[in-house]
Write an enzyme that holds these catalytic residues in place. Structure first.
Site, mmCIF file in Angstrom:
data_model
loop_
_atom_site.group_PDB
_atom_site.id
_atom_site.type_symbol
_atom_site.label_atom_id
_atom_site.label_comp_id
_atom_site.label_asym_id
_atom_site.label_seq_id
_atom_site.Cartn_x
_atom_site.Cartn_y
_atom_site.Cartn_z
ATOM 1 N N GLU A 92 -33.425 -67.614 -63.537
ATOM 2 C CA GLU A 92 -32.243 -66.745 -63.586
ATOM 3 C C GLU A 92 -32.617 -65.280 -63.711
ATOM 4 O OE1 GLU A 92 -29.822 -69.780 -66.448
ATOM 5 O OE2 GLU A 92 -29.674 -67.645 -66.822
ATOM 6 N N CYS A 105 -32.209 -58.120 -66.254
ATOM 7 C CA CYS A 105 -32.879 -59.005 -67.206
ATOM 8 C C CYS A 105 -33.699 -60.012 -66.403
ATOM 9 C CB CYS A 105 -31.810 -59.708 -68.044
ATOM 10 S SG CYS A 105 -32.480 -60.903 -69.202
ATOM 11 N N CYS A 112 -39.335 -72.763 -71.529
ATOM 12 C CA CYS A 112 -39.983 -72.045 -72.625
ATOM 13 C C CYS A 112 -40.466 -73.054 -73.665
ATOM 14 C CB CYS A 112 -39.005 -71.063 -73.266
ATOM 15 S SG CYS A 112 -39.774 -70.076 -74.564
ATOM 16 N N CYS A 116 -36.711 -72.466 -79.520
ATOM 17 C CA CYS A 116 -35.786 -72.027 -80.581
ATOM 18 C C CYS A 116 -34.539 -72.909 -80.545
ATOM 19 C CB CYS A 116 -35.413 -70.569 -80.390
ATOM 20 S SG CYS A 116 -36.867 -69.520 -80.389
ATOM 21 N N CYS A 119 -31.282 -71.822 -78.333
ATOM 22 C CA CYS A 119 -31.461 -71.193 -77.018
ATOM 23 C C CYS A 119 -31.428 -72.215 -75.890
ATOM 24 C CB CYS A 119 -32.797 -70.454 -77.019
ATOM 25 S SG CYS A 119 -33.235 -69.785 -75.404
ATOM 26 N N GLY A 164 -37.993 -67.710 -70.982
ATOM 27 C CA GLY A 164 -39.432 -67.672 -71.241
ATOM 28 C C GLY A 164 -39.842 -66.696 -72.322
ATOM 29 N N SER A 196 -39.046 -58.360 -74.912
ATOM 30 C CA SER A 196 -38.624 -59.051 -76.134
ATOM 31 C C SER A 196 -39.523 -60.252 -76.401
ATOM 32 C CB SER A 196 -37.172 -59.523 -75.961
ATOM 33 O OG SER A 196 -36.777 -60.305 -77.055
ATOM 34 N N SER A 219 -37.617 -60.796 -81.800
ATOM 35 C CA SER A 219 -36.526 -61.700 -82.174
ATOM 36 C C SER A 219 -36.789 -62.213 -83.580
ATOM 37 C CB SER A 219 -36.453 -62.865 -81.179
ATOM 38 O OG SER A 219 -36.080 -62.381 -79.923
ATOM 39 N N LEU A 220 -36.104 -61.638 -84.537
ATOM 40 C CA LEU A 220 -36.364 -61.968 -85.937
ATOM 41 C C LEU A 220 -35.444 -63.104 -86.401
ATOM 42 C CD1 LEU A 220 -38.179 -60.994 -88.222
ATOM 43 C CD2 LEU A 220 -36.421 -59.339 -88.847
ATOM 44 N N HIS A 221 -34.147 -62.878 -86.281
ATOM 45 C CA HIS A 221 -33.115 -63.896 -86.512
ATOM 46 C C HIS A 221 -32.988 -64.437 -87.927
ATOM 47 C CE1 HIS A 221 -32.723 -63.551 -82.288
ATOM 48 N NE2 HIS A 221 -33.626 -64.431 -81.944
ATOM 49 N N ASN A 297 -24.070 -66.883 -78.461
ATOM 50 C CA ASN A 297 -23.414 -67.365 -77.257
ATOM 51 C C ASN A 297 -23.492 -68.884 -77.274
ATOM 52 O OD1 ASN A 297 -22.274 -66.697 -74.742
ATOM 53 N ND2 ASN A 297 -23.853 -65.131 -74.482
ATOM 54 N N CYS A 341 -28.734 -66.658 -71.962
ATOM 55 C CA CYS A 341 -29.998 -66.928 -71.289
ATOM 56 C C CYS A 341 -30.165 -68.402 -70.993
ATOM 57 C CB CYS A 341 -31.167 -66.547 -72.180
ATOM 58 S SG CYS A 341 -31.228 -64.834 -72.517
HETATM 59 N N1 SAH Z 1 -38.467 -65.313 -75.533
HETATM 60 C C1 SAH Z 1 -38.150 -63.983 -75.832
HETATM 61 C C2 SAH Z 1 -37.318 -63.303 -74.766
HETATM 62 C C3 SAH Z 1 -36.248 -64.119 -74.138
HETATM 63 S S1 SAH Z 1 -34.906 -64.558 -75.196
HETATM 64 C C4 SAH Z 1 -37.472 -63.884 -77.184
HETATM 65 O O1 SAH Z 1 -37.107 -64.914 -77.739
HETATM 66 O O2 SAH Z 1 -37.350 -62.772 -77.683
HETATM 67 C C5 SAH Z 1 -34.060 -63.007 -75.306
HETATM 68 C C6 SAH Z 1 -33.063 -62.909 -76.420
HETATM 69 O O3 SAH Z 1 -31.938 -63.751 -76.202
HETATM 70 C C7 SAH Z 1 -33.672 -63.311 -77.748
HETATM 71 O O4 SAH Z 1 -33.412 -62.378 -78.763
HETATM 72 C C8 SAH Z 1 -32.966 -64.606 -77.995
HETATM 73 O O5 SAH Z 1 -32.966 -64.879 -79.331
HETATM 74 C C9 SAH Z 1 -31.596 -64.365 -77.389
HETATM 75 N N2 SAH Z 1 -30.825 -65.601 -77.202
HETATM 76 C C10 SAH Z 1 -31.281 -66.817 -76.856
HETATM 77 N N3 SAH Z 1 -30.281 -67.727 -76.865
HETATM 78 C C11 SAH Z 1 -29.162 -67.066 -77.229
HETATM 79 C C12 SAH Z 1 -27.806 -67.472 -77.429
HETATM 80 N N4 SAH Z 1 -27.413 -68.726 -77.239
HETATM 81 N N5 SAH Z 1 -26.920 -66.521 -77.823
HETATM 82 C C13 SAH Z 1 -27.312 -65.243 -78.004
HETATM 83 N N6 SAH Z 1 -28.567 -64.808 -77.821
HETATM 84 C C14 SAH Z 1 -29.501 -65.713 -77.439
HETATM 85 FE FE1 SF4 Z 2 -37.991 -69.163 -75.718
HETATM 86 FE FE2 SF4 Z 2 -36.897 -66.783 -76.421
HETATM 87 FE FE3 SF4 Z 2 -35.368 -68.966 -75.973
HETATM 88 FE FE4 SF4 Z 2 -36.901 -68.869 -78.123
HETATM 89 S S1 SF4 Z 2 -35.157 -67.501 -77.651
HETATM 90 S S2 SF4 Z 2 -36.656 -70.641 -76.755
HETATM 91 S S3 SF4 Z 2 -38.656 -67.800 -77.356
HETATM 92 S S4 SF4 Z 2 -36.608 -67.896 -74.486
#
Ligand code: SAH
Ligand code: SF4
Length: 356
Positions: A92, A105, A112, A116, A119, A164, A196, A219-221, A297, A341
């Site tokens: 994508e 983007c 990946c 997480c 995601c 990824g 990121s 990405s701290l979260h 999301n 994503c």
């Molecule tokens: N792998 C890298 C970059 C891709 S993800 C990373 O994790 O940073 C890019 C961003 O999208 C990250 O901050 C991730 O946490 C966020 N993201 C992933 N799934 C999401 C979701 N369902 N809602 C909102 N943000 C999301």
């Molecule tokens: Fe991979 Fe980033 Fe999604 Fe985590 S948030 S699964 S590192 S793409």
């Protein structure tokens, strides 16, 4: 043989390859002019090259290796592209419109491995890394789409935030950055590019040593290990005691501000207590930190999570501000078109499975 995309070569790599193959050095600049300024899609359109050079290019490289499968246009102008790679994998790419320009983007891997728990991209394990050419080509395809609309629009910003983990495909990602940043190519300013990462501490240090002005987002979260491990299993390999020193190293080395991404998950990490912990964690680097609060999301497969309420988001934001932390709430783009994503891809893969 599947020929690789010519977009994967930096100008130096292309020059070396041409010279090794008996061509003059200056051909490289001519080829780049055709690729990135005039933006042709066939080698035969490169009128100032001799036939030998065109034949050499055609024999060894392709210009386009991605095929557009789906293009979804949102009411707010966001466009989501689903591309099929030569090996049939789907990726994508998203174009977003901001008042400061057009941002794309990009995806760096097929799937990946970081996995997480919130995601859509992590639902499917990594199939393979993208080549640098496949990453550049995503930008080029979007630019070609804009060129076809003839509104004289140009991709001005890039976020490496698609499917990824870019630091798990480090070398190809660096080649990609050098190609798009090169003034003789697309010339997208390093300060307009953000990478990121989910927090691969060793690679954050390598990135700090690159001497490139590209922005970094982490990405701290979650502000503590227990919570972070619960939602991101990468925290086992790189817990906060490893991640934060890498962040400090980056800040010291580059003096560039880092963005910390923080997805707000209802009743999981959105309490006042976590906001206070986060403020404390970032206290000594406040002047070089920005916290990007991301409304979650919803992803069908991750129904254990819900989006935080508006009140919780406002309170979290307020607490950070009160403690002197720069922060903002991310505005959403393309919510009507599977904007999170990996969502479009995972839906398409499910559909394909049902069909076959
Ligand atoms: N792998 C890298 C970059 C891709 S993800 C990373 O994790 O940073 C890019 C961003 O999208 C990250 O901050 C991730 O946490 C966020 N993201 C992933 N799934 C999401 C979701 N369902 N809602 C909102 N943000 C999301
Ligand atoms: Fe991979 Fe980033 Fe999604 Fe985590 S948030 S699964 S590192 S793409």
């Amino acid at each position: 043989m599947n020929k690789p995309s010519i977009y994967g070569l930096t100008l130096d790599q292309l020059t070396d390859w041409l010279v090794e193959n008996g061509q003059k050095k200056f051909r490289a600049a001519q080829i780049w002019d055709w690729l990135y300024k005039k933006r042709v899609t066939e080698f035969s359109q490169m009128k100032n090259l001799n036939n030998d050079c065109i034949a050499l290019l055609e024999e060894n490289y392709a210009i386009q290796t991605l095929q557009e499968e789906i293009k979804q246009v949102s009411k707010d102008g966001t466009i989501k592209f689903l591309f099929k790679l030569k090996d049939g994998n789907l990726i994508e790419t998203v174009l977003m419109r901001f008042n400061y320009g057009l941002s794309v983007c990009v995806t760096t891997q097929v799937g990946c491995n970081i996995g997480c728990t919130f995601c859509a991209s992590g639902l499917l394990r990594k199939n393979r890394d993208l080549t640098s050419g496949e990453i550049v080509e995503q930008i080029m395809n979007v630019q070609h789409h804009l060129d076809a609309e003839a509104k004289d629009e140009r991709v001005s910003h890039i976020v490496v935030m698609g499917i990824g983990e870019p630091f798990d495909n480090y070398d190809n990602m660096m080649d990609f950055l050098h190609v798009v940043n090169d003034q003789k190519g697309l010339s997208i300013g390093a300060r307009h590019i953000t990478v990121s990462t989910s927090g691969l501490a060793e690679k954050i240090k390598d990135f700090a040593d690159e001497n490139i002005q590209v922005n970094l987002a982490v990405s701290l979260h979650a502000p503590n290990n227990e919570l972070r491990t619960r939602i991101m299993k990468i925290n086992r390999a790189f817990p906060l005691e490893k991640l934060m020193p890498a962040v400090d190293y980056y800040l010291e080395k580059t003096n560039r501000r880092i963005t910390f991404e923080y997805i707000l998950l209802k009743d999981v990490n959105d309490h006042k207590e976590e906001a206070l912990q986060l403020a404390k964690l970032l206290k000594n680097k406040r002047h070089l930190s920005y916290v990007n609060l991301i409304p979650y999301n919803p992803v069908d497969e991750h129904n254990q999570y819900q989006r935080s309420t508006k009140e919780a988001i406002v309170e979290f934001y307020g607490t950070l501000l009160e403690h002197g932390i720069n922060c903002g709430v991310r505005t959403e783009h393309g919510t009507d078109i599977d904007a999170a994503c990996g969502q479009l891809r995972s839906k398409q893969i499910k559909k394909d499975k049902v069909r076959s």
